[in-house]
Write a protein that holds these residues in place. Structure first.
Motif, short mmCIF file in Angstrom:
data_model
loop_
_atom_site.label_atom_id
_atom_site.label_comp_id
_atom_site.label_asym_id
_atom_site.label_seq_id
_atom_site.Cartn_x
_atom_site.Cartn_y
_atom_site.Cartn_z
N TYR A 17 60.54 48.93 18.71
CA TYR A 17 61.52 49.73 19.44
C TYR A 17 61.15 50.01 20.90
N VAL A 18 59.92 50.37 21.15
CA VAL A 18 59.53 50.81 22.49
C VAL A 18 58.23 50.11 22.90
N ARG A 19 58.19 49.71 24.16
CA ARG A 19 56.96 49.17 24.71
C ARG A 19 56.93 49.44 26.21
N PHE A 20 55.82 49.89 26.71
CA PHE A 20 55.65 50.00 28.15
C PHE A 20 54.19 49.80 28.48
N GLY A 21 53.92 49.41 29.73
CA GLY A 21 52.54 49.13 30.09
C GLY A 21 52.36 48.89 31.58
N LEU A 22 51.10 48.76 31.95
CA LEU A 22 50.69 48.52 33.32
C LEU A 22 49.50 47.58 33.31
N LEU A 23 49.52 46.61 34.22
CA LEU A 23 48.43 45.64 34.33
C LEU A 23 48.04 45.50 35.79
N GLY A 24 46.74 45.47 36.06
CA GLY A 24 46.22 45.17 37.38
C GLY A 24 45.27 43.98 37.29
N ALA A 25 45.39 43.03 38.21
CA ALA A 25 44.59 41.80 38.14
C ALA A 25 44.08 41.41 39.51
N GLN A 26 42.90 40.83 39.51
CA GLN A 26 42.19 40.47 40.72
C GLN A 26 41.55 39.09 40.55
N ASP A 27 41.84 38.16 41.45
CA ASP A 27 41.16 36.87 41.44
C ASP A 27 39.88 36.96 42.27
N ALA A 28 38.92 36.11 41.94
CA ALA A 28 37.67 36.07 42.70
C ALA A 28 37.95 35.78 44.17
N GLY A 29 37.33 36.56 45.05
CA GLY A 29 37.49 36.36 46.49
C GLY A 29 38.54 37.25 47.12
N GLU A 30 39.32 37.97 46.31
CA GLU A 30 40.35 38.84 46.85
C GLU A 30 39.81 40.25 47.07
N PRO A 31 40.25 40.94 48.13
CA PRO A 31 39.74 42.30 48.40
C PRO A 31 40.22 43.29 47.35
#
Length: 668
Positions: A180-194
């Motif tokens: 019925y319900v889903r919510f979320g947050l994702l943060g991602a960082q590649d190598a070399g990025e500030p």
């Protein structure tokens, strides 16, 4: 020479000492994806999208007893007939007590039944009303996951060139309450990025956020935030999952409509805004979606128009960072889908406005008909029929390009053990849609016509023989082909599956016309690829042996081969470990080889190898507490034919690249 000899001895020893008694692998479906993927064609992002989808389904399995047709259609390997048979079985015999009842569906192969255990469950079948906010807050499940990759080497860009440090990491929070319900947050960082620096003062380089509501009266789906959609066969819009040639055969060309959240770390190929599907009358669903998002682009220096829309998501250097979110789009679209009995028909339309004019460099003749302009529209009609043995599906689309694209499939079950399929497509060299993704050989829904014939034969319940033959014609010149060209692709695969064994043999021959040496005409690039693999799964140990070979004949001849061994052990939930050891030797990049390698959850890991070297990986995980899962992977690639790996900012001054990946998952 000595180190090479030692490597071969290690592999031989591993083949001898790892026993042919094996244990259940929590990620067996990854091997299935590997069997279906043609990793010689890695230009498309569709395979990674499908991988993300299956990871999502593994973490949020579907209750098969109350699943809708749309929910079952999310599972890429199910055919339209499979979906109908599952729902008919539940209608006739009542809800399943366990997934073992899938064996009663004669058309459903053993392999598919085994895989469904990873993405579905037999749950409560009582009709339920939409839950209260109190129950959602009290009984919802929280899932927190953190992943990091730590390289034990330094690249040239890490010393001077990249804006950030050399570590890749991400964090994910996901909340679900049933279906019925889903919510979320994702943060991602590649190598070399500030990180919390420079233009990334808010922390991660990429964020995804989403909220999804389902099964609330006539409201079937509502998504806010970042999401993906697929309608029909994907000629108008599809950024949900892909259409590889073997996976198309597995699903018998099934189309369908779907809206889902964008919960992966991919910084491209998604929409941002709102999307919904409402059932307005019996058999009639209406979907609407709107998206406004910024994206990366290479701009033309003379007038700041868009030369190329970028999708790699890298922001490691000043040049890459300048391109971050420098353009935007506004997209409005909708779909109407009507079903009556086994028949269905739908219509999809989208209208897109860019903030800058798209003006690609058309000096090269093969780019002459690339999409250009600021305003784009596409409209398509999809249609089909699903019967007991016969299934038909297709879509025909056009747009502001004033050209036609059409793809049509027909599949027929001659017997319960023999399925045949035909697929026809015609994509005008003048047709384009900025968001199209469908079955193709040339890498785009443009400049291609062809016929694909496939067969799946199961002479025994445990034995499956699959094969296809695909012919494609490209009327307009393409990259590395200065005139009209052709392609022939043929594959035959045999797979034996039992409670413990999966033994597979595959041969593929592909011929595609390319420019000859002096570009005075075309010649065929001939690719031969073969694979033998044997996997054994028991209660404690698991093992898999694989051999790959490639032979390429184009201007020069090149040969490549790889032998790899994987073995693992599982002791309840307390300890689960696997190791991979492989040796490869190829003449050049064209003869590269691929091998399956287990990775972190949501981490796509099907690497290619070329040159001469070996690969070792060790993965272990533990569920020491009911709610905590810890996974670690140590990887090492060693080359014997070079003292530098890669080039440019990615260059490693050495012949060895070791790294460590860590993942912590916590559920409440």
């Amino acid at each position: 020479m000595l180190s090479r000899t030692i490597s071969i001895i290690l592999i031989v020893c591993s083949l001898s000492f790892f026993p042919a008694t094996a244990g259940a692998d929590r990620h067996e479906w990854e091997q299935y994806l590997y069997q279906l993927g043609e990793f010689e064609d890695m230009e498309s992002t569709s395979l990674e999208t499908t991988f993300d989808l299956l990871c999502d389904l593994e973490e949020n399995p579907i209750n098969i007893n109350i699943a809708t047709r749309e929910e079952l259609e999310q599972i890429p390997f199910l055919t339209a007939r499979d979906v109908e048979d599952i729902q008919e079985h539940i209608y006739r015999y009542g809800p399943m007590k366990s997934l073992g009842e899938l064996a009663m569906i004669s058309n459903l192969s053993y392999f598919k039944r085994r895989l469904l255990a990873y993405f579905t469950y037999a749950g409560d079948s009582e009709k339920q009303t939409f839950p209260t906010l109190t129950n959602i807050a009290k009984y919802g499940e929280h899932n927190i996951m953190a992943t990091a990759k730590l390289p034990f080497y330094t690249r040239k860009g890490d010393r001077n060139g990249y804006l950030g440090y050399q570590y890749k990491h991400s964090v994910r929070y996901d909340f679900t309450y049933g279906d019925y319900v889903r919510f979320g947050l994702l943060g991602a960082q590649d190598a070399g990025e500030p990180f919390f620096a420079g233009k990334n003062k808010q922390g991660y380089d990429f964020y995804s956020y989403y909220f999804m509501l389902k099964k609330s009266g006539r409201l079937k789906t509502l998504v806010l935030g970042r999401y993906r959609v697929k309608f029909g066969m994907g000629l108008v819009i599809n950024n949900n999952f892909g259409f590889g040639k073997l996976s198309t055969l597995s699903s018998l060309g099934r189309g369908g409509s779907n809206i889902r959240v964008h919960s992966s770390r991919s910084a491209s190929n998604y929409l941002q805004g709102a999307a919904t599907t409402v059932n307005v009358a019996r058999g009639l669903d209406i979907s609407a979606f709107v998206s406004y998002r910024k994206f990366d682009a290479t701009l033309n220096k003379n007038d700041s128009t868009i030369s190329t829309i970028l999708d790699n998501g890298y922001h490691r250097t000043e040049t890459e960072m300048e391109k971050k979110n420098n353009s935007s789009h506004l997209l409005i679209g909708g779909n109407a889908d009507y079903r009556f009995g086994g028949f269905y028909v739908g219509m999809t339309g989208i209208y897109t406005v860019l903030d800058k004019k798209l003006r690609p460099n058309t000096d090269a003749v093969y780019r002459r008909h690339y999409a250009s302009g600021r305003r784009f529209y596409n409209i398509g009609v999809n249609y089909g029929y699903t019967g007991h043995r016969l299934s038909i599906s297709g879509e025909t689309a056009t747009g502001g390009c004033n050209a036609i694209a059409t793809v049509n499939t027909l599949s027929y079950s001659l017997t319960d053990n023999l399925d045949i399929m035909a697929l026809q497509r015609f994509y005008s060299y003048r047709y384009y849609s900025l968001f199209a993704e469908s079955f193709n050989e040339g890498g785009a829904v443009q400049n291609e016509s062809g016929i694909y014939l496939g067969i799946t034969w199961r002479p025994l319940p445990e034995l499956a023989v699959t094969g296809y033959s695909d012919f494609a014609y490209f009327a307009w010149p393409k990259y590395q082909a200065s005139g009209s060209s052709r392609s022939y692709d043929n594959l035959l695969q045999t797979t034996f599956s039992s409670n413990q064994w999966i033994i597979s043999a595959r041969y593929r021959i592909k011929l595609r016309e390319r420019d000859n040496t002096d570009k005075s005409g075309l010649m065929f690039k001939k690719e031969h690829r073969g694979r033998l693999s044997a996997a054994y799964t028991g209660t404690l140990f698991n093992t898999k042996t694989q051999a790959d070979i490639s032979f390429i004949n184009y201007k020069v001849k090149s040969i490549g081969w790889m032998i790899s061994q994987n073995a693992g052990i599982k002791i309840n939930k307390l300890f689960n470990a696997s190791a991979t050891l492989g040796y490869f030797d190829t003449d050049d990049y064209d003869s590269r080889v691929y091998t399956y390698e287990r990775g972190m959850l949501y981490s796509f890991s099907f690497p290619a190898y070329y040159g001469n070297g070996m690969r070792f990986a060790f993965l272990a995980n533990s569920e020491c507490f009911d709610k905590l899962r810890i996974t670690a992977k140590l990887g090492l690639t060693k080359y014997f034919d070079r003292d530098k790996i890669s080039s440019g900012y990615q260059q490693i001054d050495g012949s060895m690249a070791p790294d460590l990946e860590l993942q912590i998952q916590f559920k409440l």
